[in-house]
Design a protein around this motif. Structure first.
Motif, PDB file in Angstrom:
ATOM      1  N   LEU A 115      -0.228  -4.754  12.837  1.00 31.31           N
ATOM      2  CA  LEU A 115       0.085  -4.116  11.565  1.00 31.31           C
ATOM      3  C   LEU A 115       1.051  -2.964  11.781  1.00 31.31           C
ATOM      4  CD1 LEU A 115      -3.521  -3.839  10.131  1.00 31.31           C
ATOM      5  CD2 LEU A 115      -1.770  -5.429   9.392  1.00 31.31           C
ATOM      6  N   ALA A 116       1.886  -2.745  10.801  1.00 37.23           N
ATOM      7  CA  ALA A 116       2.783  -1.595  10.861  1.00 37.23           C
ATOM      8  C   ALA A 116       1.943  -0.321  10.793  1.00 37.23           C
ATOM      9  CB  ALA A 116       3.768  -1.645   9.703  1.00 37.23           C
ATOM     10  N   PRO A 117       2.228   0.657  11.646  1.00 37.27           N
ATOM     11  CA  PRO A 117       1.456   1.906  11.632  1.00 37.27           C
ATOM     12  C   PRO A 117       1.404   2.575  10.262  1.00 37.27           C
ATOM     13  CG  PRO A 117       2.879   1.821  13.556  1.00 37.27           C
ATOM     14  CD  PRO A 117       3.241   0.642  12.694  1.00 37.27           C
ATOM     15  N   ALA A 118       2.432   2.377   9.438  1.00 36.88           N
ATOM     16  CA  ALA A 118       2.462   2.998   8.113  1.00 36.88           C
ATOM     17  C   ALA A 118       1.311   2.506   7.237  1.00 36.88           C
ATOM     18  CB  ALA A 118       3.792   2.714   7.429  1.00 36.88           C
ATOM     19  N   LEU A 119       0.849   1.275   7.461  1.00 40.08           N
ATOM     20  CA  LEU A 119      -0.261   0.738   6.667  1.00 40.08           C
ATOM     21  C   LEU A 119      -1.563   1.481   6.931  1.00 40.08           C
ATOM     22  CD1 LEU A 119       0.270  -3.120   6.875  1.00 40.08           C
ATOM     23  CD2 LEU A 119       0.461  -1.686   4.853  1.00 40.08           C
ATOM     24  N   LEU A 120      -1.688   2.050   8.123  1.00 38.91           N
ATOM     25  CA  LEU A 120      -2.929   2.705   8.511  1.00 38.91           C
ATOM     26  C   LEU A 120      -2.874   4.221   8.432  1.00 38.91           C
ATOM     27  CD1 LEU A 120      -3.732   0.491  11.623  1.00 38.91           C
ATOM     28  CD2 LEU A 120      -4.645   0.259   9.314  1.00 38.91           C
ATOM     29  N   GLN A 121      -1.717   4.776   8.095  1.00 43.78           N
ATOM     30  CA  GLN A 121      -1.551   6.231   8.157  1.00 43.78           C
ATOM     31  C   GLN A 121      -2.467   6.992   7.208  1.00 43.78           C
ATOM     32  OE1 GLN A 121       2.545   6.953   7.333  1.00 43.78           O
ATOM     33  NE2 GLN A 121       2.302   6.841   5.117  1.00 43.78           N
TER      34      GLN A 121
END
Length: 139
Positions: A38-44
């Motif tokens: 997953l793109a880190p932005a999804l979990l930020q």
């Protein structure tokens, strides 16, 4: 295929190392680094302590949806793993809950990943199943 992999993982089918005499020349091990699922932005916006639970709960929900779309009933072990991850998320009405929007974006990203890189998607699903099994989900 997803169901078979998950069943193997939940059954504890671990590859066993075999002893083989070393060849005359030993090559250095190849280390493969997988790109993030997953793109880190999804979990930020998700608390780091909830990230694994959120991603794995999304994995399991997506798996259940895929089984349902194929008119297959999930095995009890699937339900146990899904419940394991759901139990690790905060109450949906609490202030610490992961938003429905964030959860949906993660699930959509996982689904897209399943279509574009099935091997990586299955590896992520297997990691979730194995972590749940190690945590006692199947006891």
């Amino acid at each position: 295929m997803i169901a078979a992999l998950a069943l193997l993982a939940m059954a504890g089918a671990y590859p066993q190392a075999q002893t083989v005499s070393a060849p005359a020349t030993v090559r250095p091990a190849v280390v493969r680094v997988r790109r993030p699922l997953l793109a880190p932005a999804l979990l930020q916006d998700i608390d780091p302590s909830l990230q694994q639970s959120t991603v794995c709960a999304a994995h399991m929900e997506l798996l259940m949806e895929k089984l349902s779309a194929r008119h297959e009933e999930p095995d009890a072990s699937f339900m146990m793993v899904q419940e394991y991850w759901q139990d690790r998320l905060p109450d949906p009405d609490s202030k610490d809950a992961v938003s429905d929007e964030a959860f949906s974006r993660i699930k959509d990203s996982l689904n897209a990943g399943a279509e574009h890189d099935a091997q990586q998607y299955l590896a992520g699903l297997q990691e979730c199943v194995m972590a749940a099994a190690r945590g006692g989900a199947l006891d």
